[in-house]
Structure formats: C-alpha cells, structure tokens
Design a protein around this motif. Structure first.
Motif, PDB file in Angstrom:
ATOM      1  N   SER A 242       0.817  -1.217   0.000  1.00 52.96           N
ATOM      2  CA  SER A 242       0.000   0.000   0.000  1.00 52.96           C
ATOM      3  C   SER A 242       0.850   1.266   0.000  1.00 52.96           C
ATOM      4  O   SER A 242       0.392   2.330  -0.424  1.00 52.96           O
ATOM      5  N   PRO A 246       1.350   3.299  -5.023  1.00 52.25           N
ATOM      6  CA  PRO A 246       1.012   4.573  -5.684  1.00 52.25           C
ATOM      7  C   PRO A 246       2.138   5.171  -6.513  1.00 52.25           C
ATOM      8  O   PRO A 246       1.876   5.998  -7.399  1.00 52.25           O
ATOM      9  N   TYR A 249       2.369   5.548 -10.465  1.00 52.49           N
ATOM     10  CA  TYR A 249       1.846   6.661 -11.257  1.00 52.49           C
ATOM     11  C   TYR A 249       2.903   7.727 -11.549  1.00 52.49           C
ATOM     12  O   TYR A 249       2.639   8.653 -12.311  1.00 52.49           O
ATOM     13  N   MET A 279      -5.763   7.661 -12.318  1.00 49.66           N
ATOM     14  CA  MET A 279      -4.810   7.615 -11.214  1.00 49.66           C
ATOM     15  C   MET A 279      -5.501   7.796  -9.863  1.00 49.66           C
ATOM     16  O   MET A 279      -5.192   7.103  -8.889  1.00 49.66           O
ATOM     17  N   ILE A 283      -5.369   5.063  -6.863  1.00 49.08           N
ATOM     18  CA  ILE A 283      -4.883   5.394  -5.522  1.00 49.08           C
ATOM     19  C   ILE A 283      -5.973   5.134  -4.483  1.00 49.08           C
ATOM     20  O   ILE A 283      -5.703   4.635  -3.386  1.00 49.08           O
ATOM     21  N   ILE A 286      -6.032   1.476  -3.781  1.00 52.33           N
ATOM     22  CA  ILE A 286      -4.867   1.093  -2.978  1.00 52.33           C
ATOM     23  C   ILE A 286      -5.085   1.453  -1.508  1.00 52.33           C
ATOM     24  O   ILE A 286      -4.841   0.647  -0.606  1.00 52.33           O
TER      25      ILE A 286
END
Length: 307
Positions: A242, A246, A249, A279, A283, A286
């Motif tokens: 986690s 991200p 991206y 994106m 996110i 996630i």
C-alpha cells in the motif's frame, strides 16, 4: 521493513519500465512486436538468473508445483506484453501509459468474478471513476476510427493497448492464485522462459534483421526490463504494498517528459484529464485495500487466545 528503500526500488523499477517502453517505441518502426518481446525476454533472462543466484534461489526457487499454471500465466502475460509493444507503434507514450493504468481497475473486477473477492461500494465507485477516465482517454482515438489512415491506426493501437491491460489484469489474478503454492522467483523465471518460447512463434510473421543500433537498443530493452522486474519484486520485500504501489503513477511524469523531448509528443488536455481520473481511482483502491488489510489484522489479533 525499510520503507525508503522500498520506495526507491519502486521508482527505479518504474523508470526502467518507461525506459524499456521508450526503446521499444523507438524500434517499432522497423521491428515487429513479437521480435521486441523476444529481445525483452531473452536478454532479461541472464539478469534474472544472476539475481536468483545471488539470493540463493537458483535451485529451490525454480521448482514448480503446477507446470500448466506457469504455462497459462506465461501465455496471458506474454499477450499483455506483446499488446503493449504493438500499441507503442501507433500511440504516444503518455497515452499508452495512461491506458495501462486500467490494469489494476480491471484486476478488481476480475478478482470479484474469478476469486469471489468481496468488492464494496467504495471500490466499485473507484473502478467506475477509473473506467470513465479510460473512456475519456480512448474517446478521441476510437471516434477517429475509419477516418484517415493515421487516425485509424491510432484507434487500433488504443484498442490493442486496452486489450493488453485486460490480459495484464488476468495475469495478476493468475499470480494471486499461484502464490499460494508457487515461489515468486519461480513465477518470474518461468514467465520469462515462456515469453521467449511464445515470441519465437511469431517468427514467421515478419521478423527482420535490425541495424546494429536498433539491435543494441533491443538488447538494452531486455537488460533494463529484467532489472526493473527485479527492483519491482524487491520493493515489496522492504515496504508494504500500500505504500509503494502509488508510485506506479510516477511513470506518467517520466512518460510525458520522454514523449516530449525524445518523440516530440505533446499530451492533450483531454488525455491528461482522463489519466488523472484513472490515477485517482487507482490510488483510492490502494488506500482502501490498505484500510481493509489493517481491519483484517485487527480482527485476527482479536481472535487470538490470551492467558
């Protein structure tokens, strides 16, 4: 855990994959995608073998419990790679990068369909938001289908890339099932071997003998791709998924810079807007996965007997 090391490895992996895509795109005018897949896989193999040897996994890490599972994972993963490489010949690098962001969204959908994972309202909403972003990126390409030759090929390229993202999502589902019985090192190694064999099957469809500079680029593609694969795998050893996920991206930043300075590609406002939606959706998923993971850990701890 070493979170900063994990983040650094993830960023290196992202840069490696964007560099790999850039090299494939530069060679795409003369080299068919199947041949690019071969170079990417064949020259990644020594890097992966060296990595396994350094970890001491060269012997035990290559044992498999289900050979056919590796064959099917390799088939789907190779289709994903080949589709992305084919799309790079027709579309700007940022567009291909944005459309590939559909993969984690589709993974959520396929996990619900094939793994019976529960998907709540939050994740469903995030997937819908992301797919709206995909449609925004796709719209100017698909609506041009049937126009002049260049715009028609761009439309075909967009559909191929989206097909590749779908195959990539299916490959992720397969990996989720395989890790219960298979070593990660074995999954990485045998995927590379399978993609080499599959790429050779495209030899009758127009392979070429490239010029020496193109050949060098393709060799570097394999070395860089293999390095990126190792960094990506290693990143998750040092930090929670986690935390590092991200940073995928960040590839859009690199793609825009390389596209602009190397390929003279200027991203449109519509593409950027769609990419931002994708994106944000990724996110959100996630972060939701992280929250659910924390809740599951608390539930398990609450069930532990004490005293």
């Amino acid at each position: 855990m070493q979170p900063l090391r994990g983040i650094a490895l993830k960023l290196i992996a992202v840069m490696c994959f964007i560099a790999m895509s850039s090299l494939v795109k530069a060679a795409s005018d003369t080299v068919p995608p199947g041949e690019s897949v071969f170079f990417r896989s064949f020259f990644a193999l020594p890097v992966i073998i060296g990595w396994l040897a350094m970890r001491g996994d060269l012997g035990t890490g290559l044992r498999v419990a289900s050979p056919m599972a590796h064959v099917w994972r390799g088939f789907i993963g190779t289709c994903a790679m080949g589709s992305m490489f084919a799309g790079l010949a027709f579309l700007p690098l940022p567009d291909v990068t944005a459309l590939n962001y559909a993969m984690p969204l589709l993974t959520v959908v396929f996990a619900a369909m094939f793994l019976n994972e529960r998907v709540g309202v939050f994740r469903i909403g995030a997937v819908i938001l992301g797919l709206i972003g995909v449609l925004i990126v796709l719209a100017p390409r698909v609506t041009a289908f049937g126009g002049d030759t260049i715009r028609t090929m761009e439309a075909v390229g967009a559909i191929i890339v989206l097909l590749g993202a779908t195959c990539g999502a299916l490959a992720q589902i397969y990996i989720r099932k395989m890790v219960a019985t298979e070593q990660v090192s074995a999954i990485v190694f045998w995927f590379t071997c399978t993609s080499i064999v599959m790429s050779l099957m495209t030899l009758p469809f127009g392979w070429v003998v490239p010029e020496w500079d193109i050949t060098l680029m393709l060799i570097i593609t394999g070395l860089v791709g293999g390095t990126g694969q190792i960094c990506l795998t290693s990143a998750y050893r040092y930090a929670d998924a986690s935390l590092v996920a991200p940073f995928d991206y960040a590839s859009m930043i690199f793609a825009i810079l390389i596209g602009y300075f190397i390929f003279d590609e200027v991203p449109t406002g519509q593409m950027l807007f769609g990419a931002v939606l994708i994106m944000l959706a990724g996110i959100a998923i996630i972060l939701r996965e992280r929250h659910l993971g924390i809740q599951r850990d608390k539930a398990r701890q609450a069930k532990l007997p004490y005293g």
